[in-house]
Scaffold this motif. Structure first.
Motif, PDB file in Angstrom:
ATOM      1  N   UNK A  16      53.490  37.981 127.036  1.00 57.46           N
ATOM      2  CA  UNK A  16      53.684  36.531 127.036  1.00 57.46           C
ATOM      3  C   UNK A  16      52.768  35.849 126.022  1.00 57.46           C
ATOM      4  N   UNK A  17      51.557  36.357 125.856  1.00 58.45           N
ATOM      5  CA  UNK A  17      50.637  35.770 124.879  1.00 58.45           C
ATOM      6  C   UNK A  17      51.165  35.956 123.464  1.00 58.45           C
ATOM      7  N   UNK A  18      51.625  37.164 123.139  1.00 60.31           N
ATOM      8  CA  UNK A  18      52.131  37.401 121.790  1.00 60.31           C
ATOM      9  C   UNK A  18      53.460  36.682 121.541  1.00 60.31           C
ATOM     10  N   UNK A  19      54.295  36.540 122.555  1.00 57.38           N
ATOM     11  CA  UNK A  19      55.536  35.782 122.390  1.00 57.38           C
ATOM     12  C   UNK A  19      55.225  34.303 122.168  1.00 57.38           C
ATOM     13  N   UNK A  20      54.242  33.782 122.877  1.00 57.96           N
ATOM     14  CA  UNK A  20      53.849  32.384 122.705  1.00 57.96           C
ATOM     15  C   UNK A  20      53.158  32.161 121.370  1.00 57.96           C
ATOM     16  N   UNK A  21      52.491  33.179 120.867  1.00 60.33           N
ATOM     17  CA  UNK A  21      51.779  33.062 119.592  1.00 60.33           C
ATOM     18  C   UNK A  21      52.741  32.827 118.435  1.00 60.33           C
ATOM     19  N   UNK A  22      53.998  33.176 118.610  1.00 55.68           N
ATOM     20  CA  UNK A  22      54.991  32.920 117.569  1.00 55.68           C
ATOM     21  C   UNK A  22      55.216  31.418 117.382  1.00 55.68           C
ATOM     22  N   UNK A  23      54.906  30.628 118.408  1.00 55.19           N
ATOM     23  CA  UNK A  23      55.131  29.190 118.358  1.00 55.19           C
ATOM     24  C   UNK A  23      53.842  28.370 118.283  1.00 55.19           C
ATOM     25  N   UNK A  24      52.724  28.986 118.634  1.00 54.33           N
ATOM     26  CA  UNK A  24      51.440  28.265 118.664  1.00 54.33           C
ATOM     27  C   UNK A  24      50.488  28.941 117.683  1.00 54.33           C
ATOM     28  N   UNK A  25      50.249  28.282 116.553  1.00 55.96           N
ATOM     29  CA  UNK A  25      49.445  28.883 115.487  1.00 55.96           C
ATOM     30  C   UNK A  25      48.012  29.183 115.897  1.00 55.96           C
TER      31      UNK A  25
END
Length: 119
Positions: A16-25
């Motif tokens: 979930x952290x890496x998936x969210x990192x795609x949208x949050x720089x």
């Protein structure tokens, strides 16, 4: 909590952290830093160690057994009716608790970064 449960919870937090990192720089840059991971696991180990304050005691045949730690007890004490005793530390259970706390911290940090996307 079994060790594979702790690993699966940590893997879900990581995904979930890496998936969210795609949208949050900002989250993406933090996940790339080794100091972030070091601080995360130090905080998780501290949380796991602090969980030893939670303990349960039960009657066990010819004495009392006390178990400390949450979600999986990792420190144990046994005292017989005559007063002799023994204690032990299970490093594997402590590691499992640390992974569980690391997953909780990673979920919380990811949610915090998503909520504060503009900063």
């Amino acid at each position: 909590m079994q060790m594979y449960h702790a690993l699966m919870v940590f893997a879900a937090a990581l995904l979930s952290a890496y998936a969210s990192a795609a949208f949050v720089r900002k989250l993406k840059s933090e996940l790339r830093r080794p100091t972030f991971w070091l601080l995360l696991f130090v905080a998780a180990a501290a949380g796991s160690g602090t969980s030893a304050l939670y303990g349960t005691t039960r009657h066990a045949g010819t004495g009392l057994t006390s178990s400390y730690g949450w979600p999986k007890p990792f420190y144990f004490q046994y005292v017989t009716e005559t007063g002799t005793g023994s204690d032990g530390l299970e490093v594997l259970y402590f590691t499992g608790n640390t992974l569980f706390y690391a997953a909780a911290l990673l979920f919380a940090w990811t949610a915090f970064r998503i909520a504060n996307r503009s900063s």
